[in-house]
Design a protein around this motif. Structure first.
Motif, PDB file in Angstrom:
ATOM      1  N   ARG A   1       0.843  -1.198   0.000  1.00 51.23           N
ATOM      2  CA  ARG A   1       0.000   0.000   0.000  1.00 51.23           C
ATOM      3  C   ARG A   1       0.874   1.242   0.000  1.00 51.23           C
ATOM      4  N   GLU A   2       0.288   2.379  -0.383  1.00 50.91           N
ATOM      5  CA  GLU A   2       1.046   3.631  -0.390  1.00 50.91           C
ATOM      6  C   GLU A   2       0.283   4.729   0.345  1.00 50.91           C
ATOM      7  N   TYR A   3       0.987   5.472   1.180  1.00 52.45           N
ATOM      8  CA  TYR A   3       0.419   6.594   1.921  1.00 52.45           C
ATOM      9  C   TYR A   3       1.130   7.887   1.555  1.00 52.45           C
ATOM     10  N   TYR A   4       0.619   8.970   2.124  1.00 50.50           N
ATOM     11  CA  TYR A   4       1.228  10.299   1.952  1.00 50.50           C
ATOM     12  C   TYR A   4       1.448  10.887   3.336  1.00 50.50           C
ATOM     13  N   ALA A   5       2.595  11.514   3.567  1.00 48.55           N
ATOM     14  CA  ALA A   5       2.848  12.196   4.849  1.00 48.55           C
ATOM     15  C   ALA A   5       3.684  13.447   4.604  1.00 48.55           C
ATOM     16  N   ALA A   6       3.350  14.514   5.303  1.00 49.78           N
ATOM     17  CA  ALA A   6       4.123  15.752   5.131  1.00 49.78           C
ATOM     18  C   ALA A   6       3.968  16.648   6.352  1.00 49.78           C
ATOM     19  N   VAL A   7       4.965  17.510   6.548  1.00 53.92           N
ATOM     20  CA  VAL A   7       4.862  18.598   7.515  1.00 53.92           C
ATOM     21  C   VAL A   7       5.298  19.859   6.795  1.00 53.92           C
ATOM     22  N   LEU A   8       4.552  20.949   6.998  1.00 54.20           N
ATOM     23  CA  LEU A   8       4.894  22.178   6.285  1.00 54.20           C
ATOM     24  C   LEU A   8       4.529  23.418   7.104  1.00 54.20           C
ATOM     25  N   ASN A   9       5.126  24.539   6.730  1.00 53.20           N
ATOM     26  CA  ASN A   9       4.763  25.831   7.319  1.00 53.20           C
ATOM     27  C   ASN A   9       3.420  26.251   6.739  1.00 53.20           C
ATOM     28  N   ASP A  10       2.460  26.560   7.612  1.00 53.79           N
ATOM     29  CA  ASP A  10       1.093  26.815   7.151  1.00 53.79           C
ATOM     30  C   ASP A  10       0.663  28.248   7.457  1.00 53.79           C
ATOM     31  N   PRO A  11       0.700  29.143   6.466  1.00 54.77           N
ATOM     32  CA  PRO A  11       0.333  30.532   6.752  1.00 54.77           C
ATOM     33  C   PRO A  11      -1.037  30.730   7.400  1.00 54.77           C
ATOM     34  N   PRO A  12      -2.102  30.053   6.959  1.00 53.93           N
ATOM     35  CA  PRO A  12      -3.403  30.315   7.594  1.00 53.93           C
ATOM     36  C   PRO A  12      -3.417  30.051   9.100  1.00 53.93           C
ATOM     37  N   SER A  13      -2.769  28.974   9.555  1.00 45.78           N
ATOM     38  CA  SER A  13      -2.773  28.691  10.993  1.00 45.78           C
ATOM     39  C   SER A  13      -1.554  29.299  11.681  1.00 45.78           C
ATOM     40  N   LYS A  14      -0.659  29.910  10.898  1.00 48.14           N
ATOM     41  CA  LYS A  14       0.556  30.563  11.412  1.00 48.14           C
ATOM     42  C   LYS A  14       1.436  29.601  12.190  1.00 48.14           C
ATOM     43  N   GLY A  15       1.374  28.325  11.848  1.00 53.69           N
ATOM     44  CA  GLY A  15       2.196  27.330  12.530  1.00 53.69           C
ATOM     45  C   GLY A  15       2.423  26.128  11.632  1.00 53.69           C
ATOM     46  N   PRO A  16       3.062  25.084  12.180  1.00 52.14           N
ATOM     47  CA  PRO A  16       3.278  23.868  11.392  1.00 52.14           C
ATOM     48  C   PRO A  16       1.968  23.122  11.155  1.00 52.14           C
ATOM     49  N   LEU A  17       1.917  22.425  10.038  1.00 47.29           N
ATOM     50  CA  LEU A  17       0.755  21.613   9.693  1.00 47.29           C
ATOM     51  C   LEU A  17       1.249  20.223   9.296  1.00 47.29           C
ATOM     52  N   VAL A  18       0.682  19.196   9.948  1.00 47.46           N
ATOM     53  CA  VAL A  18       1.022  17.820   9.597  1.00 47.46           C
ATOM     54  C   VAL A  18      -0.100  17.275   8.719  1.00 47.46           C
ATOM     55  N   LEU A  19       0.278  16.646   7.621  1.00 43.52           N
ATOM     56  CA  LEU A  19      -0.709  16.089   6.689  1.00 43.52           C
ATOM     57  C   LEU A  19      -0.467  14.601   6.527  1.00 43.52           C
ATOM     58  N   PHE A  20      -1.556  13.853   6.466  1.00 47.42           N
ATOM     59  CA  PHE A  20      -1.428  12.425   6.187  1.00 47.42           C
ATOM     60  C   PHE A  20      -2.611  11.990   5.332  1.00 47.42           C
ATOM     61  N   SER A  21      -2.339  11.103   4.399  1.00 47.61           N
ATOM     62  CA  SER A  21      -3.432  10.559   3.593  1.00 47.61           C
ATOM     63  C   SER A  21      -3.130   9.110   3.239  1.00 47.61           C
ATOM     64  N   THR A  22      -4.176   8.326   3.120  1.00 49.97           N
ATOM     65  CA  THR A  22      -3.981   6.924   2.708  1.00 49.97           C
ATOM     66  C   THR A  22      -3.991   6.798   1.188  1.00 49.97           C
ATOM     67  N   LEU A  23      -4.093   7.928   0.512  1.00 51.57           N
ATOM     68  CA  LEU A  23      -4.017   7.926  -0.944  1.00 51.57           C
ATOM     69  C   LEU A  23      -2.603   8.322  -1.354  1.00 51.57           C
ATOM     70  N   GLY A  24      -1.668   7.399  -1.199  1.00 51.12           N
ATOM     71  CA  GLY A  24      -0.277   7.702  -1.534  1.00 51.12           C
ATOM     72  C   GLY A  24      -0.075   7.832  -3.033  1.00 51.12           C
ATOM     73  N   GLY A  25       0.970   8.548  -3.398  1.00 49.17           N
ATOM     74  CA  GLY A  25       1.283   8.707  -4.817  1.00 49.17           C
ATOM     75  C   GLY A  25       0.502   9.829  -5.462  1.00 49.17           C
ATOM     76  N   MET A  26      -0.494  10.328  -4.752  1.00 47.25           N
ATOM     77  CA  MET A  26      -1.342  11.401  -5.274  1.00 47.25           C
ATOM     78  C   MET A  26      -0.953  12.663  -4.522  1.00 47.25           C
ATOM     79  N   ASP A  27      -0.982  13.845  -5.174  1.00 48.66           N
ATOM     80  CA  ASP A  27      -0.660  15.011  -4.355  1.00 48.66           C
ATOM     81  C   ASP A  27      -1.845  15.318  -3.438  1.00 48.66           C
ATOM     82  N   ILE A  28      -1.585  16.076  -2.392  1.00 46.25           N
ATOM     83  CA  ILE A  28      -2.545  16.159  -1.296  1.00 46.25           C
ATOM     84  C   ILE A  28      -3.825  16.905  -1.693  1.00 46.25           C
ATOM     85  N   GLU A  29      -3.704  17.875  -2.598  1.00 52.41           N
ATOM     86  CA  GLU A  29      -4.911  18.591  -3.044  1.00 52.41           C
ATOM     87  C   GLU A  29      -5.819  17.642  -3.814  1.00 52.41           C
TER      88      GLU A  29
END
Lengths: 290, 374
Positions: free
Chosen positions: B97-125
């Motif tokens: 199986r393939e997942y997606y995981a990322a951490v990024l600087n998030d301007p709207p929340s003015k802090g870090p944002l952790v992202l995870f998805s079980t739809l790996g290989g696909m971009d998060i949007e």
């Protein structure tokens, strides 16, 4: 945040070259600078005000409302946390090139401490006829003049030009809020817009935005609910995508942060979007006739 | 600053996240040797661009001969305007199986944002559009950090089976790597569950915050430098942000916003800007080298000098411009607009030394420059 003449201002980094130069300008203009901070120069008097070892010490002695930071990038986190712990109501961070993780850290602490942050990477705040904080040419009468139009800007130089155009057209400003050119900032376009919407001294607002991020789109959603007229100029329509245009926050990635997206969101919200900053006077005259 | 996959993956490995064994090479023969050591491999073009797979820049290979052929095909390829100079040869695992995981600087929340998805290989949007229930987001108070409980919390309700604990562990480690390296973005896509069990980061994207470069001296040299033209590189050496465009009206202004605006109005008036070049902030004393840079672009037929001084003093900037003109005696027309801090002195200097009266408005100066460039 609108800075007022009665606000007591602390200058962190007052003894440096820029800190000294702009503290003198602020004092001349009428800003109530009550002290400075520099851990290495505590106890001296500089620009006619006492220098403290820390913001906490300044608060314990005579108190202050707003602190402005003339501090190099890697020193900002410590200085800002000092001011927040001291209980500052407001914090104006002028510094450019602060690591974004440090900015987020300061903003998280400020949120908890109840401190409103403006910047980083801003030229500051001006309330014409009352006071200014930062390095804006508030004292130039052809640019800043007391009036009833609020200006929000991500850029110091472009915001200055818009203020000049307003004065040339016979208007004045209720407040200039330089929010800063970084991708993550303490006061967003929308938050500044909400402040000016609530301000009884403001009849209309000009948003000076630029490409990158989604702050203008977010502000547009709020503008749609306002009765005060709003005009906007968005810089960067002729800039290529994928390049950082001077400001860390001014970059179009894919279709994100594009001029077209901001133009569309603002127009749909009933904001009059200008082709050139020189049109701001005409737009305000039209909007305020009704 | 962006990092290619082969430069980004070691950051994950250092944080305790498994990455495939591999080797970054520059020739087909080296790729063949690497394949001999690694067994079944995947060969991946190393360029700072996405969609490498669609462009044919990622190919499996079994054995040395296939690896040589695949590498030879990929090396020298053009992907998103980048010539492939290097390929990463990595061992190929069987994937369940393939997942997606990322951490990024998030301007709207003015802090870090952790992202995870079980739809790996696909971009998060795209994943969020496809099946939002399979995408999770967690904003983080950067002072508190992101621990195992927070990771487990954001994963709740996703059917991760036996891997739930391992995924939470990867997210915690990914966040630590993001924090430790001043990342703007640290992304694993895909994060694979292998047939043998266990999680492996098959691809990694890392963008280092440009303002964090100074305090990351160990990793910063491994980043991909921005691609610059000759003149842009010269600007960088001088500490000036210069961006070359294909027009003929040169632009010199102070501050990012004003400079972009000057370009916008050049275009609005029917002209084509030749560049972005700003001398705002601390660079306001750099007017002389900036103008020299501008004038060394042979495509420039006229120049708008647009100064609106706040922090930057217009008298200092105008003096630098005049010094450059005295030295270089250019033949292209110069069109000035000067307002703000130091305006009176600046305008007097222009009159005295150049016999020039600046235009009252930026639009007039730009109109004249656009006409002169025709």
């Amino acid at each position: 945040m609108i800075v007022r003449g009665e606000d007591k201002v602390l200058v962190q980094g007052i003894t440096g070259k820029q800190g000294t130069f702009w503290t003198e300008r602020m004092l001349e203009y009428g800003t109530r600078v009550v002290g400075g901070a520099n851990p290495k120069k505590a106890g001296i008097t500089h620009c006619g005000v006492p220098v403290y070892a820390s913001a906490r010490e300044a608060m314990a002695d005579g108190g202050f409302d707003v602190s402005v930071l003339f501090i190099p990038p890697l020193g900002v986190r410590e200085a800002a946390l000092d001011a927040i712990e001291a209980g500052a109501k407001g914090l104006v961070i002028l510094t450019e090139h602060i690591p974004v993780h440090d900015v987020m850290y300061v903003l998280a602490a400020a949120r908890e401490g109840g401190t409103r942050v403006v910047g980083p990477n801003t030229a500051g705040l001006v309330t014409p006829g009352e006071c200014f904080i930062g390095f804006m040419p508030a004292f130039t009468g052809s640019i800043f003049h007391a009036g009833r139009i609020g200006v929000i800007s991500r850029s110091g130089s472009l915001g200055t030009l818009v203020c000049l155009n307003l004065v040339q057209a016979g208007f004045g400003q209720s407040a200039f809020i330089g929010i800063g050119g970084d991708p993550i900032i303490g006061t967003t376009t929308r938050e500044a817009l909400e402040t000016l919407d609530r301000d009884p001294g403001t009849d209309a607002v000009v948003i000076v935005g630029e490409i990158g991020g989604s702050m203008e789109e977010d502000a547009a959603a709020y503008a749609a609910t306002m009765t005060k007229p709003v005009a906007a100029f968005i810089a960067g329509g002729a800039s290529p995508a994928g390049r950082r245009m001077g400001h860390a926050g001014a970059i179009v990635i894919g279709d994100k942060g594009s001029y077209a997206s901001k133009h569309a969101a603002l127009s749909e919200a009933g904001v009059s979007v200008l082709d050139t900053p020189s049109d701001v006077g005409k737009a305000m005259a039209r909007a305020l006739q009704h | 600053m962006n990092f290619e996959e082969h430069a980004a993956k070691p950051l994950l490995a250092a944080a305790g996240i498994d990455v495939p064994r591999g080797r970054c090479v520059t020739t087909a023969d080296e790729a063949a040797r690497a394949a001999r050591d690694l067994g079944p491999v995947i060969i991946k073009a190393q360029v700072p661009a996405g969609k490498r797979g669609k462009a044919g820049g990622i190919r499996p290979a079994d054995g040395a001969d296939e690896a040589r052929t695949a590498a030879a095909a990929i090396l020298g390829m053009d992907i998103g305007g980048h010539r492939v100079e290097r390929v990463l040869v990595e061992e190929r695992a069987a994937i369940a199986r393939e997942y997606y995981a990322a951490v990024l600087n998030d301007p709207p929340s003015k802090g870090p944002l952790v992202l995870f998805s079980t739809l790996g290989g696909m971009d998060i949007e795209e994943a969020a559009r496809t099946d939002p229930a399979r995408v999770r987001r967690a904003t983080v108070d950067i002072r508190a950090g992101f621990d195992r409980a927070a990771a487990q919390g954001m994963l709740e309700g996703l059917d991760l089976g036996d891997e739930a604990a391992a995924v939470a562990d990867v997210l915690v480690r990914l966040y630590a790597a993001y924090r430790g390296n001043d990342a703007e973005l640290l992304e694993i896509n895909p994060l694979a569950v292998t047939e043998a069990g266990g999680l492996v980061a098959l691809d990694c994207k890392f963008a280092l915050d440009d303002s964090g470069v100074k305090r990351q001296p160990d990793i910063a040299p491994k980043g991909t430098p921005e691609r610059l033209t000759g003149l842009e590189a010269r600007g960088q050496e001088l500490g000036l942000r210069y961006i070359e465009l294909d027009g003929n009206v040169g632009v010199l202004a102070n501050g990012a916003g004003l400079t972009m605006t000057t370009m916008d109005v050049v275009r609005h008036r029917g002209g084509r800007p030749a560049n972005f070049l700003e001398i705002g902030g601390a660079a306001y004393t750099q007017a002389k080298p900036a103008l020299e840079l501008l004038l060394s672009n042979p495509g420039v037929k006229s120049i708008v000098i647009n100064f609106c001084g706040a922090f930057a003093r217009t008298d200092v900037m105008v003096e630098g411009v005049i010094d450059a003109l005295d030295e270089l005696e250019p033949t292209v027309g110069m069109f000035f607009c000067v307002h703000g801090t130091g305006e009176k002195e600046a305008v007097a200097m222009l009159k005295r030394r150049l016999g020039v009266e600046p235009f009252d408005t930026m639009d007039e100066a730009i109109q004249a420059a656009v006409e002169a460039a025709r």
